[in-house]
Scaffold this motif. Structure first.
Motif, PDB file in Angstrom:
ATOM      1  N   ASP A  68       0.839  -1.201   0.000  1.00  0.00           N
ATOM      2  CA  ASP A  68       0.000   0.000   0.000  1.00  0.00           C
ATOM      3  C   ASP A  68       0.874   1.251   0.000  1.00  0.00           C
ATOM      4  OD1 ASP A  68      -1.770   2.153   0.664  1.00  0.00           O
ATOM      5  OD2 ASP A  68      -3.158   0.708   1.541  1.00  0.00           O
ATOM      6  N   PRO A  69       0.781   2.081  -1.040  1.00  0.00           N
ATOM      7  CA  PRO A  69       1.658   3.257  -1.121  1.00  0.00           C
ATOM      8  C   PRO A  69       1.187   4.447  -0.281  1.00  0.00           C
ATOM      9  CG  PRO A  69       0.236   3.177  -3.049  1.00  0.00           C
ATOM     10  CD  PRO A  69      -0.090   1.947  -2.225  1.00  0.00           C
ATOM     11  N   LYS A  70      -0.037   4.369   0.263  1.00  0.00           N
ATOM     12  CA  LYS A  70      -0.611   5.529   0.936  1.00  0.00           C
ATOM     13  C   LYS A  70      -0.406   5.529   2.442  1.00  0.00           C
ATOM     14  CE  LYS A  70      -4.258   5.965  -2.557  1.00  0.00           C
ATOM     15  NZ  LYS A  70      -5.723   5.972  -2.805  1.00  0.00           N
ATOM     16  N   LYS A  71       0.033   4.392   2.982  1.00  0.00           N
ATOM     17  CA  LYS A  71       0.180   4.300   4.437  1.00  0.00           C
ATOM     18  C   LYS A  71       1.237   3.249   4.766  1.00  0.00           C
ATOM     19  CE  LYS A  71      -4.071   3.065   4.191  1.00  0.00           C
ATOM     20  NZ  LYS A  71      -5.445   2.530   4.217  1.00  0.00           N
ATOM     21  N   PRO A  72       1.816   3.288   5.957  1.00  0.00           N
ATOM     22  CA  PRO A  72       2.776   2.246   6.350  1.00  0.00           C
ATOM     23  C   PRO A  72       2.088   0.893   6.437  1.00  0.00           C
ATOM     24  CG  PRO A  72       2.204   3.624   8.224  1.00  0.00           C
ATOM     25  CD  PRO A  72       1.618   4.289   7.022  1.00  0.00           C
ATOM     26  N   SER A  73       2.846  -0.160   6.149  1.00  0.00           N
ATOM     27  CA  SER A  73       2.278  -1.503   6.128  1.00  0.00           C
ATOM     28  C   SER A  73       2.962  -2.411   7.148  1.00  0.00           C
ATOM     29  CB  SER A  73       2.405  -2.119   4.735  1.00  0.00           C
ATOM     30  OG  SER A  73       1.547  -1.493   3.814  1.00  0.00           O
ATOM     31  N   PHE A  74       2.147  -3.198   7.821  1.00  0.00           N
ATOM     32  CA  PHE A  74       2.601  -4.286   8.686  1.00  0.00           C
ATOM     33  C   PHE A  74       2.529  -5.538   7.821  1.00  0.00           C
ATOM     34  CE2 PHE A  74       1.762  -7.526  12.061  1.00  0.00           C
ATOM     35  CZ  PHE A  74       2.891  -7.301  12.842  1.00  0.00           C
ATOM     36  N   LEU A  75       3.694  -6.066   7.446  1.00  0.00           N
ATOM     37  CA  LEU A  75       3.787  -7.134   6.456  1.00  0.00           C
ATOM     38  C   LEU A  75       4.062  -8.463   7.141  1.00  0.00           C
ATOM     39  CD1 LEU A  75       5.970  -5.037   4.029  1.00  0.00           C
ATOM     40  CD2 LEU A  75       3.583  -5.640   3.647  1.00  0.00           C
ATOM     41  N   ILE A  76       3.157  -9.415   6.982  1.00  0.00           N
ATOM     42  CA  ILE A  76       3.239 -10.713   7.643  1.00  0.00           C
ATOM     43  C   ILE A  76       3.756 -11.726   6.625  1.00  0.00           C
ATOM     44  CG2 ILE A  76       1.928 -12.456   8.891  1.00  0.00           C
ATOM     45  CD1 ILE A  76      -0.220 -10.122   9.286  1.00  0.00           C
ATOM     46  N   ALA A  77       4.966 -12.249   6.865  1.00  0.00           N
ATOM     47  CA  ALA A  77       5.636 -13.055   5.852  1.00  0.00           C
ATOM     48  C   ALA A  77       6.055 -14.421   6.370  1.00  0.00           C
ATOM     49  CB  ALA A  77       6.864 -12.310   5.332  1.00  0.00           C
ATOM     50  N   ASN A  78       6.216 -15.360   5.437  1.00  0.00           N
ATOM     51  CA  ASN A  78       6.887 -16.624   5.757  1.00  0.00           C
ATOM     52  C   ASN A  78       8.397 -16.409   5.691  1.00  0.00           C
ATOM     53  OD1 ASN A  78       6.579 -16.344   2.837  1.00  0.00           O
ATOM     54  ND2 ASN A  78       7.399 -18.408   2.669  1.00  0.00           N
ATOM     55  N   HIS A  79       9.157 -17.386   6.165  1.00  0.00           N
ATOM     56  CA  HIS A  79      10.608 -17.191   6.293  1.00  0.00           C
ATOM     57  C   HIS A  79      11.332 -18.495   5.997  1.00  0.00           C
ATOM     58  CE1 HIS A  79      14.284 -15.405   7.433  1.00  0.00           C
ATOM     59  NE2 HIS A  79      14.293 -15.678   8.725  1.00  0.00           N
ATOM     60  N   ALA A  80      12.268 -18.463   5.039  1.00  0.00           N
ATOM     61  CA  ALA A  80      13.006 -19.674   4.683  1.00  0.00           C
ATOM     62  C   ALA A  80      14.514 -19.492   4.678  1.00  0.00           C
ATOM     63  CB  ALA A  80      12.559 -20.181   3.305  1.00  0.00           C
ATOM     64  N   SER A  81      15.000 -18.241   4.633  1.00  0.00           N
ATOM     65  CA  SER A  81      16.438 -18.047   4.469  1.00  0.00           C
ATOM     66  C   SER A  81      16.838 -16.612   4.767  1.00  0.00           C
ATOM     67  CB  SER A  81      16.822 -18.395   3.018  1.00  0.00           C
ATOM     68  OG  SER A  81      18.177 -18.098   2.758  1.00  0.00           O
ATOM     69  N   TRP A  82      18.144 -16.419   5.008  1.00  0.00           N
ATOM     70  CA  TRP A  82      18.668 -15.050   5.087  1.00  0.00           C
ATOM     71  C   TRP A  82      18.444 -14.315   3.763  1.00  0.00           C
ATOM     72  CZ3 TRP A  82      22.306 -14.059   1.407  1.00  0.00           C
ATOM     73  CH2 TRP A  82      22.991 -15.152   0.866  1.00  0.00           C
ATOM     74  N   LEU A  83      18.274 -15.055   2.682  1.00  0.00           N
ATOM     75  CA  LEU A  83      17.997 -14.450   1.378  1.00  0.00           C
ATOM     76  C   LEU A  83      16.682 -13.674   1.381  1.00  0.00           C
ATOM     77  CD1 LEU A  83      19.063 -17.436  -0.884  1.00  0.00           C
ATOM     78  CD2 LEU A  83      20.059 -15.148  -0.998  1.00  0.00           C
ATOM     79  N   ASP A  84      15.772 -14.030   2.293  1.00  0.00           N
ATOM     80  CA  ASP A  84      14.510 -13.291   2.394  1.00  0.00           C
ATOM     81  C   ASP A  84      14.762 -11.811   2.662  1.00  0.00           C
ATOM     82  OD1 ASP A  84      13.302 -15.779   2.178  1.00  0.00           O
ATOM     83  OD2 ASP A  84      12.848 -15.944   4.311  1.00  0.00           O
ATOM     84  N   ILE A  85      15.778 -11.518   3.457  1.00  0.00           N
ATOM     85  CA  ILE A  85      16.077 -10.122   3.830  1.00  0.00           C
ATOM     86  C   ILE A  85      16.421  -9.314   2.589  1.00  0.00           C
ATOM     87  CG2 ILE A  85      17.508  -8.623   5.243  1.00  0.00           C
ATOM     88  CD1 ILE A  85      15.781 -10.558   6.870  1.00  0.00           C
ATOM     89  N   THR A  86      17.357  -9.817   1.806  1.00  0.00           N
ATOM     90  CA  THR A  86      17.762  -9.115   0.585  1.00  0.00           C
ATOM     91  C   THR A  86      16.616  -9.041  -0.406  1.00  0.00           C
ATOM     92  OG1 THR A  86      20.114  -9.611   0.793  1.00  0.00           O
ATOM     93  CG2 THR A  86      19.274  -9.286  -1.424  1.00  0.00           C
ATOM     94  N   THR A  87      15.884 -10.146  -0.553  1.00  0.00           N
ATOM     95  CA  THR A  87      14.791 -10.181  -1.522  1.00  0.00           C
ATOM     96  C   THR A  87      13.697  -9.180  -1.180  1.00  0.00           C
ATOM     97  OG1 THR A  87      15.208 -12.522  -1.986  1.00  0.00           O
ATOM     98  CG2 THR A  87      13.047 -11.657  -2.585  1.00  0.00           C
ATOM     99  N   LEU A  88      13.236  -9.190   0.068  1.00  0.00           N
ATOM    100  CA  LEU A  88      12.135  -8.307   0.447  1.00  0.00           C
ATOM    101  C   LEU A  88      12.579  -6.853   0.514  1.00  0.00           C
ATOM    102  CD1 LEU A  88      10.283 -10.470   3.123  1.00  0.00           C
ATOM    103  CD2 LEU A  88       9.940 -10.330   0.651  1.00  0.00           C
ATOM    104  N   SER A  89      13.819  -6.611   0.872  1.00  0.00           N
ATOM    105  CA  SER A  89      14.340  -5.244   0.875  1.00  0.00           C
ATOM    106  C   SER A  89      14.449  -4.699  -0.538  1.00  0.00           C
ATOM    107  CB  SER A  89      15.710  -5.195   1.551  1.00  0.00           C
ATOM    108  OG  SER A  89      15.615  -5.505   2.921  1.00  0.00           O
ATOM    109  N   ALA A  90      14.631  -5.587  -1.512  1.00  0.00           N
ATOM    110  CA  ALA A  90      14.673  -5.167  -2.916  1.00  0.00           C
ATOM    111  C   ALA A  90      13.276  -4.875  -3.456  1.00  0.00           C
ATOM    112  CB  ALA A  90      15.355  -6.244  -3.766  1.00  0.00           C
ATOM    113  N   VAL A  91      12.242  -5.414  -2.792  1.00  0.00           N
ATOM    114  CA  VAL A  91      10.869  -5.191  -3.232  1.00  0.00           C
ATOM    115  C   VAL A  91      10.401  -3.787  -2.853  1.00  0.00           C
ATOM    116  CG1 VAL A  91       8.463  -5.904  -2.861  1.00  0.00           C
ATOM    117  CG2 VAL A  91      10.263  -7.624  -3.169  1.00  0.00           C
TER     118      VAL A  91
END
Length: 266
Positions: A68-91
């Motif tokens: 959502d670009p109009k407000k801050p988001s609380f994002l609830i995610a699954n987790h499989a690797s340290w790669l998630d950090i880089t991937t989601l930060s790139a999103v």
């Protein structure tokens, strides 16, 4: 033939390691200045940085949906690797909720702090109230915050049961001020070849796997395709009780992961 492939993979690992360090080390003081001086780039600079790290590592991120670009988001995610950090930060520009142990890891703790991670103690129930207040404060300041709701990482083939305590952060929150969204990460192929159920645990980082060995394995292993699905904001009536919210989010992420892994439309 096998010997030649092994040499090529080793050379790839050395090249990526050196490129990553040469790219990262000079930028760390810059982000420290942004954070210390509370400059607006403290949020956007890590996003730019991780997009480039994905390029260095050969990670192709395939995104459906949007935050959502109009407000801050609380994002609830699954987790499989340290790669998630880089991937989601790139999103998108995001900060992560991390276990307190991360704050003491050599080198990686610096990266986590520069990412403005929120460190919590999951082992002490008495710390939950403090943690939820800190997370809520960051959301109110305009940050997008990622919660890895399983509380640990999986083998990439499944979603573990969600821990519900930190869902209290957005219990009865104002839907006009904070968006609550699920975010699903799926590791789908390596070197252009589908990973499959047997292949994903080699990419995932979970259990008692060592960090350095896994880093080297990923660096040597070849390009990865990772799918990220961002669901629309959850309706406000589902956010009144943390356990109901956690149950709804868990079912959504579990369903979305199954579809992403087999290439079924969402």
């Amino acid at each position: 033939m096998y010997f030649n492939v092994k040499i090529m993979n080793t050379l790839r690992g050395i090249y990526i390691t050196l490129t990553f360090l040469l790219f990262t080390l000079p930028l760390m003081p810059l982000q420290w200045i942004f954070v210390s001086c509370n400059l607006p780039w403290k949020r956007t600079f890590p996003h730019w940085y991780h997009k480039n790290v994905c390029r260095i590592l050969g990670i192709r991120v395939h995104i459906t949906g949007y935050i959502d670009p109009k407000k801050p988001s609380f994002l609830i995610a699954n987790h499989a690797s340290w790669l998630d950090i880089t991937t989601l930060s790139a999103v998108a520009p995001v900060s992560f909720i991390a276990k307190k142990e991360v704050a003491s890891w050599p080198f990686f703790s610096w990266l986590a702090k520069l990412q403005r991670s929120i460190f919590i103690d999951r082992t002490r129930r008495t710390s939950t109230k403090h943690s939820t207040n800190e997370i809520l404060e960051r959301l109110q300041q305009g940050d997008n915050v990622v919660l890895f709701a399983e509380g640990t990482s999986s083998d990439g083939n499944q979603v573990l049961p969600f821990k519900t305590a930190l869902f209290a952060t957005v219990e009865n929150c104002n839907a006009n001020e904070i968006a609550i969204q699920t975010l699903t990460v799926a590791y789908t192929s390596k070197n252009g070849i589908p990973l499959g159920r047997a292949g994903r645990p080699h990419v995932a980082w979970y259990g008692d796997m060592g960090m350095i060995g896994h880093l080297w394995s990923v660096f040597c292993g070849g390009p990865l395709d990772i799918k990220v699905h961002i669901s629309p904001p959850i309706e406000a009536n589902l956010c009144k009780k943390r356990k109901e919210l956690a149950h709804h989010a868990e079912l959504a992420v579990r369903s979305n992961l199954a579809k992403l892994l087999i290439g079924k439309p969402l």
